[in-house]
Design a protein around this motif. Structure first.
Motif, PDB file in Angstrom:
ATOM      1  N   ALA A 164       0.864  -1.182   0.000  1.00 34.19           N
ATOM      2  CA  ALA A 164       0.000   0.000   0.000  1.00 34.19           C
ATOM      3  C   ALA A 164       0.894   1.222   0.000  1.00 34.19           C
ATOM      4  CB  ALA A 164      -0.923   0.009   1.213  1.00 34.19           C
ATOM      5  N   LEU A 165       0.449   2.259  -0.695  1.00 36.73           N
ATOM      6  CA  LEU A 165       1.169   3.522  -0.739  1.00 36.73           C
ATOM      7  C   LEU A 165       0.587   4.471   0.298  1.00 36.73           C
ATOM      8  CD1 LEU A 165       3.181   5.523  -2.075  1.00 36.73           C
ATOM      9  CD2 LEU A 165       1.351   6.092  -3.695  1.00 36.73           C
ATOM     10  N   LEU A 166       1.430   4.938   1.228  1.00 34.31           N
ATOM     11  CA  LEU A 166       1.011   5.918   2.233  1.00 34.31           C
ATOM     12  C   LEU A 166       1.525   7.298   1.820  1.00 34.31           C
ATOM     13  CD1 LEU A 166       1.728   4.136   5.646  1.00 34.31           C
ATOM     14  CD2 LEU A 166      -0.104   3.717   3.995  1.00 34.31           C
ATOM     15  N   ILE A 167       0.642   8.276   1.782  1.00 36.84           N
ATOM     16  CA  ILE A 167       1.015   9.659   1.472  1.00 36.84           C
ATOM     17  C   ILE A 167       0.667  10.490   2.703  1.00 36.84           C
ATOM     18  CG2 ILE A 167       0.672  11.613  -0.084  1.00 36.84           C
ATOM     19  CD1 ILE A 167      -0.082   9.637  -2.272  1.00 36.84           C
ATOM     20  N   ILE A 168       1.689  10.849   3.465  1.00 33.34           N
ATOM     21  CA  ILE A 168       1.502  11.418   4.799  1.00 33.34           C
ATOM     22  C   ILE A 168       1.579  12.946   4.783  1.00 33.34           C
ATOM     23  CG2 ILE A 168       2.398  11.473   7.158  1.00 33.34           C
ATOM     24  CD1 ILE A 168       3.547   8.670   6.667  1.00 33.34           C
TER      25      ILE A 168
END
Length: 202
Positions: free
Chosen positions: A13-17
């Motif tokens: 999964a790609l996390l964009i924080i």
């Protein structure tokens, strides 16, 4: 000799924080300046496009605080001043970097994306094993999220050209600390894009 671990293990999964409009404000207009933020945002955009093509889950995060400041806790006892107030333009996602239909957005009151959020429930439901971590700040929200991810037994992969911190020194120190926990955590946008493109073509 330790066994080499793949960059992406199982489902990713790609996390964009905390990549919001406030992230790109000049230092004199924000309580939390970020060095070279635009470069990271540009790289995140490229990874996001490939992640969407590969069909992997994408999860966006916003740090949000109530306007009466009731939920800041000890947060204002550090270097940071009041920031990320609900309803302000600063916390809005960038027009060109925001959740699309079927993607996820999670608000958080603390630095870690895991603390008092449903992130772990979401990841378990999605059967995710590897977290591709991007966003801000390397030495705060990214660092604490990675530490919690490690303790929840996820594989952590930090895209070094897709994260930035409060200073180059703090940025690098946190990357070193994360790599101490997981020696395979170090990666970049080019490597991840190439691996995701393989998944598109297979």
């Amino acid at each position: 000799m330790k066994k080499k671990i793949d960059t992406i293990v199982g489902k990713a999964a790609l996390l964009i924080i905390d990549v919001t409009k406030g992230s790109l404000l000049p230092p004199e207009k924000t309580p939390i300046p970020i060095f070279d933020a635009q470069t990271a945002v540009d790289n995140i955009g490229k990874v996001l496009e490939t992640a969407r093509q590969a069909g992997i889950p994408v999860i966006f995060f916003q740090e949000l605080h109530r306007v009466d400041l009731i939920d800041f806790g000890r947060e204002l006892e550090g270097v940071e001043d009041i920031h990320c107030l609900e309803g302000s333009e600063d916390v809005e996602f960038l027009d060109y970097l925001k959740p699309a239909r079927g993607e996820y957005a999670i608000g958080k009151r603390r630095y870690s994306c895991f603390f008092s959020t449903d992130l772990n429930i979401l990841l378990k439901g999605l059967k995710v094993e590897t977290l591709l971590v991007t966003g801000f700040l390397t030495d705060v929200c990214v660092h604490y999220t990675c530490a919690d991810a490690h303790q929840h037994d996820y594989y952590v992969r930090v895209l070094h050209d897709c994260v930035r911190g409060s200073s180059p020194e703090a940025h690098q120190a946190s990357l070193n600390a994360i790599e101490y926990l997981q020696t395979a955590s170090k990666t970049n946008s080019s490597e991840i894009i190439a691996l995701l493109e393989q998944r598109v073509t297979v």
